[in-house]
Design a protein around this motif. Sequence first.
Motif: not given
Length: 241
Positions: A2-4, A56-58, A141-145
């Motif tokens: 998961s993103s860190v 969330y960016s690479d 990449k951002i969770p929908r919630e």
Amino acid sequence: MSSVAHIKSNDVKTFEVQELLNHLYGTAELSAKFAAAFKNQEWGWLLGLWHDLGKYSDEFQEYIKVNSGYEEDDQKRPKTDHTSAGAILAKEIYPNHWPPLAYCIAGHHSGLHNFIHEPNIPGDLSERLKKQEFLDKIRSKIPRELFEKINLNLPIGKPIEANQMHMWIRMLFSCLVDADFLDTERFMNPESSEMRNKYDSLSELKNRFDNHMEKMCKNAPSTAVNSFRNQILRDCIKSGE
């Protein structure tokens, strides 16, 4: 993986990772708690939830993993802009309420920006808001919630005079900055975090201070300087009443 959000090294070969989503929710809970003191917990919640969306960016994920040593690479990565994306999202989802959100999110590391550029003052919010690509490249990449819209009440529950608006924004800013620091500390330095809220009360500290100063005054040599010091102490105590 998961993103860190943060990575810490326990020894040469062992690492602990704080997932970004956990950091966002942890910061949101604290920021909402602080903003509840002036009846704007929903503003505090949003600020915490969106303040680090740019992570969330690479580019940021590569930066934190390589520079922390989690991933081996001889070439360190430069810092990336991880604050503009949340500010741009605020303008997109809340077209009538975005400025306070954008100011706080964009400035939560560097300090509140001016809106337009001024000579010799680095950074401005208007330029940050033009970086639409910063949001577009992480949108999937951002969770929908995290995109869910919530109702935002009026500042402190009632209208504010225009010339006082800055004070309310600074209060929200303080809620976010403290919450971000405290949630980060909770992960990076749990020993320090555990010490919080375990201090002696102000009344206990005052008694300790009074006893200490009484002994100092009693045992101090009788000099002109100490006489002035004693008078200043008494003046300060009297003024403090």
